[in-house]
Enzyme design. Structure first.
Site, mmCIF file in Angstrom:
data_model
loop_
_atom_site.group_PDB
_atom_site.id
_atom_site.type_symbol
_atom_site.label_atom_id
_atom_site.label_comp_id
_atom_site.label_asym_id
_atom_site.label_seq_id
_atom_site.Cartn_x
_atom_site.Cartn_y
_atom_site.Cartn_z
ATOM 1 N N GLY A 204 -24.066 31.456 -2.158
ATOM 2 C CA GLY A 204 -24.241 30.337 -3.081
ATOM 3 C C GLY A 204 -23.202 29.267 -2.797
ATOM 4 N N GLU A 205 -23.352 28.152 -3.505
ATOM 5 C CA GLU A 205 -22.395 27.064 -3.329
ATOM 6 C C GLU A 205 -21.819 26.692 -4.671
ATOM 7 O OE1 GLU A 205 -23.859 23.570 -0.995
ATOM 8 O OE2 GLU A 205 -25.317 25.095 -0.367
ATOM 9 N N GLY A 206 -20.513 26.593 -4.734
ATOM 10 C CA GLY A 206 -19.865 26.181 -5.971
ATOM 11 C C GLY A 206 -19.350 24.759 -5.840
ATOM 12 N N GLY B 192 -16.789 24.823 -2.701
ATOM 13 C CA GLY B 192 -17.031 25.526 -1.446
ATOM 14 C C GLY B 192 -18.098 26.591 -1.567
ATOM 15 N N GLU B 193 -18.146 27.409 -0.520
ATOM 16 C CA GLU B 193 -19.233 28.390 -0.430
ATOM 17 C C GLU B 193 -18.811 29.772 -0.922
ATOM 18 O OE1 GLU B 193 -19.604 28.010 3.735
ATOM 19 O OE2 GLU B 193 -20.942 26.282 3.594
ATOM 20 N N ASP C 277 -19.597 26.642 -20.053
ATOM 21 C CA ASP C 277 -20.679 26.248 -19.132
ATOM 22 C C ASP C 277 -21.685 27.393 -18.998
ATOM 23 O OD1 ASP C 277 -22.074 24.482 -17.560
ATOM 24 O OD2 ASP C 277 -20.922 24.886 -15.734
HETATM 25 P P1 AMP Z 1 -19.706 29.324 -8.380
HETATM 26 O O1 AMP Z 1 -18.746 28.794 -7.395
HETATM 27 O O2 AMP Z 1 -19.114 30.383 -9.251
HETATM 28 O O3 AMP Z 1 -20.404 28.235 -9.131
HETATM 29 O O4 AMP Z 1 -20.858 30.074 -7.533
HETATM 30 C C1 AMP Z 1 -21.843 29.376 -6.818
HETATM 31 C C2 AMP Z 1 -22.983 30.307 -6.498
HETATM 32 O O5 AMP Z 1 -22.527 31.344 -5.634
HETATM 33 C C3 AMP Z 1 -23.582 31.038 -7.698
HETATM 34 O O6 AMP Z 1 -24.560 30.271 -8.349
HETATM 35 C C4 AMP Z 1 -24.170 32.276 -7.036
HETATM 36 O O7 AMP Z 1 -25.407 31.977 -6.423
HETATM 37 C C5 AMP Z 1 -23.172 32.578 -5.930
HETATM 38 N N1 AMP Z 1 -22.155 33.512 -6.414
HETATM 39 C C6 AMP Z 1 -21.005 33.198 -7.043
HETATM 40 N N2 AMP Z 1 -20.318 34.294 -7.370
HETATM 41 C C7 AMP Z 1 -21.044 35.343 -6.935
HETATM 42 C C8 AMP Z 1 -20.875 36.766 -7.002
HETATM 43 N N3 AMP Z 1 -19.801 37.286 -7.566
HETATM 44 N N4 AMP Z 1 -21.833 37.552 -6.485
HETATM 45 C C9 AMP Z 1 -22.923 37.005 -5.907
HETATM 46 N N5 AMP Z 1 -23.142 35.679 -5.820
HETATM 47 C C10 AMP Z 1 -22.228 34.855 -6.331
#
Ligand code: AMP
Length: 476
Positions: free
Chosen positions: A18-20, A23-24, A132
């Site tokens: 996923g992408e936050g 970053g990734e 959020d």
């Molecule tokens: P975030 O940076 O927390 O917004 O995460 C961005 C995206 O990354 C999320 O929407 C998920 O798709 C993926 N992701 C984040 N944390 C996790 C995790 N602990 N396990 C699996 N996917 C994750």
């Protein structure tokens, strides 16, 4: 909570989970133990303002230890990159389980609501507000347990027994309580409002409004009690509507408290059809004869809604208003194919220096194969195609052009798609093509925007690509 010291090799998959905001997120698997963790990679060079936000997020996240909250394992800081190690949620995001305009079976909604409230109750008991809450931030573990994630906006609202009002307008518009937009506001009630919007999304597959302000017609109708026969409310039975009504009470003082929500009759209804341990497998077996309001079988009602939705998608093509970023198609496709091939050939091994480290000593970039694919997040937004790599890219890009979606390809051969959703908000998602022993898997992942709207666009694209979809290979 125990923080383990990583001293051995970890495999880091090329594929992004996923992408936050900064970053990734990638998957790491321990070579020996096969333990899986998620790793947020923050690019400080690209995001100069990330440091303070990440420090705040980590300070809060490391205080938390609860079944319905993603566990924080540790961090590793470097001058330009930072790695945050988290419990891995292999079931993906909650929105993946919500059928646009339909929702999910009420039994599943109830189960996830209970888990969400459990997590939120724990947070509030620690004096922490999430700020959020939305399906994109609610992840599902391999066992189907909901986990609250992303503490980027979280804050302390109670310290040493003293509660403070919050003043910062933050969160995601459709999920924001009306008082958050006016300020100051009480944190717990605002979080519960967001849970109420998640409840409506799970029950109906829709968000009731783009923002809870008097500028918004749908919200005004709700506020003034002239909503009942309209969507999404008309899709709710009386008991569910009563719950929505009391959580989404515009007057935050009269809004249900968390324990009152848990005691509401809808939360205590017994839905008797089986929920699979894996939330990604919807089971409609053993469905009972009564729905929450005794009107219709829940499973039957849900199935007929899915059918109606499928029909509707077939009948009404969406016209979007996005401006396509048209690249030279032939060269872009060739570039994408080349870069995809090169990426897959790469087995980058970057060993890290060993001094001053308490976390990961060595990463090995690992390509995705049919054997290890099952380790990656389960998504409902992917399918196999009958065509080869180049043809798939060509057909995909042609369809994207015909829908007036903007698209570009990146160095990894992924197609980045940009469009606007029905609320005119930007929506960005990525299409990755995986060559799985000669069979191409097309995987769509949300980058930015609303998960429900993304799923809608995915269904539209799937329909347009139906000629090349391989319906035989359903196991993904
Ligand atoms: P975030 O940076 O927390 O917004 O995460 C961005 C995206 O990354 C999320 O929407 C998920 O798709 C993926 N992701 C984040 N944390 C996790 C995790 N602990 N396990 C699996 N996917 C994750």
């Amino acid at each position: 909570m125990q923080t383990s010291t990583f001293v051995d090799d970890w495999l880091c998959y090329n594929t992004i989970l996923g992408e936050g905001a900064y970053g990734e997120v990638k998957l790491l698997i321990h070579k020996k133990s096969q333990e899986k963790i998620a790793c947020k990679i923050i690019d400080h060079h690209k995001y100069k303002d990330a440091s303070a936000a990440i420090n705040r997020e980590v300070t809060i996240h490391k205080l938390l230890d609860h079944e319905n909250i993603i566990k924080y394992f540790g961090r590793r800081q470097e001058p330009l990159k930072e790695y945050i190690f988290l419990e891995y949620a292999a079931g993906g995001e909650l929105f993946q389980l919500i059928e646009p305009d339909v929702g999910m079976p009420p039994a599943n909604t109830q189960m996830y609501m209970k888990q969400l409230l459990c997590g939120v109750s724990y947070l509030h008991s620690k004096g922490i507000a999430h700020r959020d809450i939305k399906p994109e931030n609610l992840l599902i573990s391999i066992d189907g347990i909901l986990k609250i994630s992303d503490f980027g906006m979280a804050t302390l609202f109670r310290f040493k027994g003293r509660e403070r009002l919050l003043d910062k307008k933050c969160g995601t518009k459709p999920y924001l309580a009306p008082e958050v937009l006016q300020r100051p506001y009480k944190a717990p009630a605002a979080d519960l409002w967001s849970c109420g919007i998640v409840f409506v999304a799970m029950m109906t597959g829709e968000l009731p409004w783009a923002e809870a302000t008097d500028k918004n017609e749908e919200f005004l109708k709700w506020k003034n009690d002239i909503y009942i026969s309209e969507t999404p409310w008309a899709k709710l039975g009386n008991t569910a509507l009563s719950l929505a009504r009391q959580i989404l009470n515009v007057d935050s003082m009269r809004r249900l408290k968390l324990e009152q929500i848990e005691r509401h009759p809808w939360m205590r209804l017994e839905f008797s059809f089986v929920i699979s341990g894996n939330p990604l497998i919807r089971s409609t077996e053993n469905s009972s004869d009564s729905s929450e309001d005794g009107s219709e079988k829940p499973a039957k009602r849900w199935n007929s809604m899915v059918e109606a939705e499928t029909r509707m998608n077939r009948d009404t093509p969406t016209v979007t208003q996005s401006q396509p970023t048209i690249s030279h198609r032939h060269s872009t496709i060739m570039e994408a194919v080349d870069s995809l091939r090169n990426t897959r050939r790469d087995q980058v091994c970057f060993s890290q220096p060993t001094q001053n480290e308490d976390l990961v000593l060595q990463f090995t970039q690992s390509p995705i194969t049919k054997d290890n694919f099952q380790d990656l997040i389960k998504r409902l937004t992917r399918f196999y195609v009958k065509t080869g790599l180049e043809k798939t890219l060509e057909v995909l890009c042609t369809v994207l052009d015909s829908l007036h979606y903007g698209w570009t390809t990146d160095a990894n051969g992924a197609v980045s798609v940009t469009t606007v959703d029905s609320c005119k908000n930007q929506l960005t998602f990525k299409a990755n093509l995986f060559d799985m022993d000669g069979k191409i898997l097309l995987d769509f992942r949300l980058s930015k925007g609303c998960g429900l709207q993304f799923k809608k666009k995915f269904l539209k694209l799937k329909e347009c690509l139906s000629d090349i979809i391989d319906n035989k290979d359903v196991k993904i």
